[in-house]
Write an enzyme that holds these catalytic residues in place. Structure first.
Site, mmCIF file in Angstrom:
data_model
loop_
_atom_site.group_PDB
_atom_site.id
_atom_site.type_symbol
_atom_site.label_atom_id
_atom_site.label_comp_id
_atom_site.label_asym_id
_atom_site.label_seq_id
_atom_site.Cartn_x
_atom_site.Cartn_y
_atom_site.Cartn_z
ATOM 1 N N CYS A 140 -20.360 -2.849 -94.347
ATOM 2 C CA CYS A 140 -20.080 -1.407 -94.350
ATOM 3 C C CYS A 140 -20.343 -0.815 -92.960
ATOM 4 O O CYS A 140 -20.948 -1.455 -92.087
ATOM 5 C CB CYS A 140 -20.929 -0.700 -95.410
ATOM 6 S SG CYS A 140 -22.605 -0.322 -94.897
ATOM 7 N N CYS A 145 -24.074 -0.694 -91.779
ATOM 8 C CA CYS A 145 -24.569 -2.027 -91.394
ATOM 9 C C CYS A 145 -23.974 -2.463 -90.061
ATOM 10 O O CYS A 145 -24.650 -3.098 -89.248
ATOM 11 C CB CYS A 145 -24.279 -3.041 -92.486
ATOM 12 S SG CYS A 145 -25.284 -2.766 -93.960
ATOM 13 N N ASN A 164 -28.509 -6.903 -101.626
ATOM 14 C CA ASN A 164 -28.455 -5.454 -101.819
ATOM 15 C C ASN A 164 -29.421 -5.052 -102.933
ATOM 16 O O ASN A 164 -29.617 -5.781 -103.916
ATOM 17 C CB ASN A 164 -27.032 -4.953 -102.081
ATOM 18 C CG ASN A 164 -26.314 -5.635 -103.211
ATOM 19 O OD1 ASN A 164 -26.476 -6.830 -103.435
ATOM 20 N ND2 ASN A 164 -25.504 -4.882 -103.941
ATOM 21 N N ILE A 165 -30.036 -3.888 -102.734
ATOM 22 C CA ILE A 165 -31.058 -3.379 -103.663
ATOM 23 C C ILE A 165 -30.702 -1.932 -103.988
ATOM 24 O O ILE A 165 -30.794 -1.064 -103.111
ATOM 25 C CB ILE A 165 -32.465 -3.473 -103.033
ATOM 26 C CG1 ILE A 165 -32.765 -4.924 -102.600
ATOM 27 C CG2 ILE A 165 -33.525 -2.975 -104.027
ATOM 28 C CD1 ILE A 165 -34.020 -5.078 -101.753
ATOM 29 N N GLU A 166 -30.257 -1.712 -105.208
ATOM 30 C CA GLU A 166 -29.785 -0.368 -105.595
ATOM 31 C C GLU A 166 -30.906 0.445 -106.238
ATOM 32 O O GLU A 166 -32.033 -0.030 -106.417
ATOM 33 C CB GLU A 166 -28.583 -0.518 -106.536
ATOM 34 C CG GLU A 166 -27.422 -1.218 -105.832
ATOM 35 C CD GLU A 166 -26.156 -1.302 -106.663
ATOM 36 O OE1 GLU A 166 -26.208 -1.076 -107.893
ATOM 37 O OE2 GLU A 166 -25.103 -1.606 -106.059
ATOM 38 N N GLU A 169 -27.216 -6.769 -95.750
ATOM 39 C CA GLU A 169 -27.341 -7.011 -94.313
ATOM 40 C C GLU A 169 -28.585 -6.324 -93.757
ATOM 41 O O GLU A 169 -29.318 -6.875 -92.937
ATOM 42 C CB GLU A 169 -26.119 -6.457 -93.569
ATOM 43 C CG GLU A 169 -24.803 -7.100 -93.940
ATOM 44 C CD GLU A 169 -24.092 -6.420 -95.106
ATOM 45 O OE1 GLU A 169 -24.774 -5.963 -96.051
ATOM 46 O OE2 GLU A 169 -22.858 -6.365 -95.068
ATOM 47 N N CYS A 217 -28.214 -2.094 -98.344
ATOM 48 C CA CYS A 217 -27.274 -3.216 -98.290
ATOM 49 C C CYS A 217 -27.997 -4.524 -97.963
ATOM 50 O O CYS A 217 -29.066 -4.525 -97.344
ATOM 51 C CB CYS A 217 -26.232 -2.972 -97.212
ATOM 52 S SG CYS A 217 -25.037 -1.691 -97.596
#
Ligand code: THU
Length: 135
Positions: free
Chosen positions: A92, A95, A44-46, A57, A55
Protein backbone atom coordinates in the site's frame (compact mmCIF):
# COMPACT_ATOMS: atom_id res chain seq x y z
CA UNK A 1 20.97 -10.58 -6.63
CA UNK A 2 22.37 -13.56 -4.79
CA UNK A 3 20.13 -14.89 -2.02
CA UNK A 4 17.54 -17.57 -1.36
CA UNK A 5 14.43 -15.93 -2.82
CA UNK A 6 12.32 -19.05 -2.40
CA UNK A 7 13.33 -19.24 1.27
CA UNK A 8 12.37 -15.60 1.84
CA UNK A 9 9.00 -16.16 0.15
CA UNK A 10 8.44 -19.21 2.37
CA UNK A 11 9.11 -17.02 5.43
CA UNK A 12 6.57 -14.44 4.17
CA UNK A 13 3.98 -17.19 3.64
CA UNK A 14 4.51 -18.56 7.12
CA UNK A 15 4.11 -15.04 8.58
CA UNK A 16 0.98 -14.51 6.48
CA UNK A 17 -0.72 -17.40 8.25
CA UNK A 18 -0.31 -15.51 11.55
CA UNK A 19 -2.33 -12.52 10.25
CA UNK A 20 -5.01 -11.16 12.55
CA UNK A 21 -7.53 -10.09 9.93
CA UNK A 22 -11.06 -10.91 11.09
CA UNK A 23 -12.49 -7.78 9.44
CA UNK A 24 -11.09 -8.01 5.91
CA UNK A 25 -10.20 -11.73 5.91
CA UNK A 26 -7.28 -10.60 3.77
CA UNK A 27 -4.03 -12.10 5.04
CA UNK A 28 -0.66 -10.54 4.25
CA UNK A 29 2.86 -11.68 5.14
CA UNK A 30 6.18 -9.87 4.82
CA UNK A 31 9.76 -11.05 5.30
CA UNK A 32 12.82 -8.80 5.29
CA UNK A 33 16.21 -10.36 4.68
CA UNK A 34 19.03 -8.57 6.49
CA UNK A 35 22.64 -8.35 5.28
CA UNK A 36 23.76 -11.01 7.80
CA UNK A 37 21.06 -13.47 6.71
CA UNK A 38 18.65 -12.86 9.56
CA UNK A 39 14.98 -12.59 8.59
CA UNK A 40 12.39 -10.31 10.20
CA UNK A 41 8.79 -11.26 9.45
CA UNK A 42 5.44 -9.56 9.94
CA UNK A 43 1.75 -10.01 9.33
CA UNK A 44 -1.17 -7.59 9.13
CA UNK A 45 -2.88 -6.91 12.45
CA UNK A 46 -6.39 -5.45 12.30
CA UNK A 47 -8.59 -3.83 14.92
CA UNK A 48 -12.29 -3.27 15.57
CA UNK A 49 -11.40 0.41 15.19
CA UNK A 50 -10.42 -0.15 11.55
CA UNK A 51 -7.95 2.71 11.29
CA UNK A 52 -5.76 1.06 13.92
CA UNK A 53 -4.82 -1.76 11.53
CA UNK A 54 -1.16 -2.31 10.79
CA UNK A 55 0.09 -3.76 7.51
CA UNK A 56 2.41 -6.77 7.36
CA UNK A 57 5.24 -4.74 5.85
CA UNK A 58 5.21 -2.18 8.66
CA UNK A 59 4.90 -4.87 11.34
CA UNK A 60 8.07 -6.49 9.98
CA UNK A 61 10.09 -3.33 9.36
CA UNK A 62 9.22 -1.84 12.75
CA UNK A 63 10.31 -5.07 14.45
CA UNK A 64 13.71 -4.76 12.77
CA UNK A 65 14.12 -1.01 13.33
CA UNK A 66 13.16 -1.35 16.99
CA UNK A 67 15.93 -3.91 17.43
CA UNK A 68 18.45 -1.49 16.01
CA UNK A 69 18.62 -2.99 12.52
CA UNK A 70 18.79 -0.93 9.31
CA UNK A 71 20.67 -3.32 7.01
CA UNK A 72 17.76 -4.38 4.82
CA UNK A 73 18.76 -6.49 1.82
CA UNK A 74 15.46 -7.70 0.33
CA UNK A 75 11.75 -7.95 1.06
CA UNK A 76 9.32 -10.72 0.14
CA UNK A 77 5.56 -10.27 0.26
CA UNK A 78 2.48 -12.35 -0.26
CA UNK A 79 -1.18 -12.04 0.50
CA UNK A 80 -4.66 -12.96 -0.44
CA UNK A 81 -8.17 -13.62 0.84
CA UNK A 82 -7.89 -16.00 3.83
CA UNK A 83 -4.26 -16.58 2.90
CA UNK A 84 -4.97 -17.94 -0.58
CA UNK A 85 -2.16 -16.42 -2.65
CA UNK A 86 -3.50 -15.53 -6.10
CA UNK A 87 -2.51 -12.31 -7.86
CA UNK A 88 0.50 -10.31 -6.57
CA UNK A 89 -0.22 -8.40 -3.35
CA UNK A 90 1.45 -5.06 -3.94
CA UNK A 91 2.36 -2.84 -0.94
CA UNK A 92 0.00 0.00 0.00
CA UNK A 93 1.01 3.64 -0.31
CA UNK A 94 1.81 4.12 3.37
CA UNK A 95 4.09 1.06 3.38
CA UNK A 96 5.83 2.30 0.22
CA UNK A 97 6.66 5.56 1.99
CA UNK A 98 7.99 3.64 5.02
CA UNK A 99 10.16 1.50 2.71
CA UNK A 100 11.44 4.74 1.17
CA UNK A 101 12.49 5.96 4.60
CA UNK A 102 14.57 2.96 5.63
CA UNK A 103 15.55 0.88 2.58
CA UNK A 104 17.95 1.46 -0.28
CA UNK A 105 16.18 2.70 -3.41
CA UNK A 106 17.41 -0.30 -5.39
CA UNK A 107 16.45 -2.86 -2.73
CA UNK A 108 14.66 -5.81 -4.28
CA UNK A 109 11.00 -6.37 -3.41
CA UNK A 110 9.73 -9.85 -4.30
CA UNK A 111 5.98 -10.25 -4.63
CA UNK A 112 4.75 -13.83 -4.65
CA UNK A 113 1.74 -14.98 -6.64
CA UNK A 114 0.12 -18.28 -7.43
CA UNK A 115 2.48 -19.07 -10.31
CA UNK A 116 5.73 -17.85 -8.74
CA UNK A 117 6.87 -14.31 -8.08
CA UNK A 118 7.74 -10.98 -9.62
CA UNK A 119 10.46 -8.58 -8.55
CA UNK A 120 10.57 -4.81 -8.32
CA UNK A 121 12.45 -2.17 -6.31
CA UNK A 122 11.62 0.46 -3.72
CA UNK A 123 12.24 3.21 -6.31
CA UNK A 124 9.92 1.58 -8.83
CA UNK A 125 7.20 1.24 -6.21
CA UNK A 126 7.39 4.93 -5.25
CA UNK A 127 8.69 7.13 -8.06
CA UNK A 128 9.40 10.84 -7.38
CA UNK A 129 9.25 10.02 -3.68
CA UNK A 130 9.46 12.50 -0.84
CA UNK A 131 12.45 12.28 1.48
CA UNK A 132 14.14 14.91 3.63
CA UNK A 133 17.44 13.39 2.47
CA UNK A 134 16.93 15.32 -0.78
CA UNK A 135 16.83 18.79 0.87
N1 THU B 1 -2.49 -4.95 3.93
C1 THU B 1 -1.19 -5.22 4.25
O1 THU B 1 -0.91 -5.85 5.27
N2 THU B 1 -0.24 -4.77 3.42
C2 THU B 1 -0.48 -4.05 2.28
O2 THU B 1 0.44 -3.50 1.69
C3 THU B 1 -1.84 -3.97 1.77
C4 THU B 1 -2.90 -4.18 2.79
C5 THU B 1 -3.54 -5.42 4.85
C6 THU B 1 -4.22 -4.32 5.62
C7 THU B 1 -5.55 -4.95 5.95
O3 THU B 1 -5.41 -5.69 7.17
C8 THU B 1 -5.81 -5.93 4.82
O4 THU B 1 -4.55 -6.07 4.12
C9 THU B 1 -6.86 -5.48 3.85
O5 THU B 1 -6.63 -4.19 3.40
Amino acid sequence: MNYDREGLIAAAKEAMMKAYAPYSNFYVGAAFLMEDGRIYTGCNIENASYGAANCAERTAIFKAISEGRRDFKALALCGGPKGEVGIPCSPCGICRQVLREFCKQDMEVVIAHKDGYETTTVAELLPMSFSLEDW
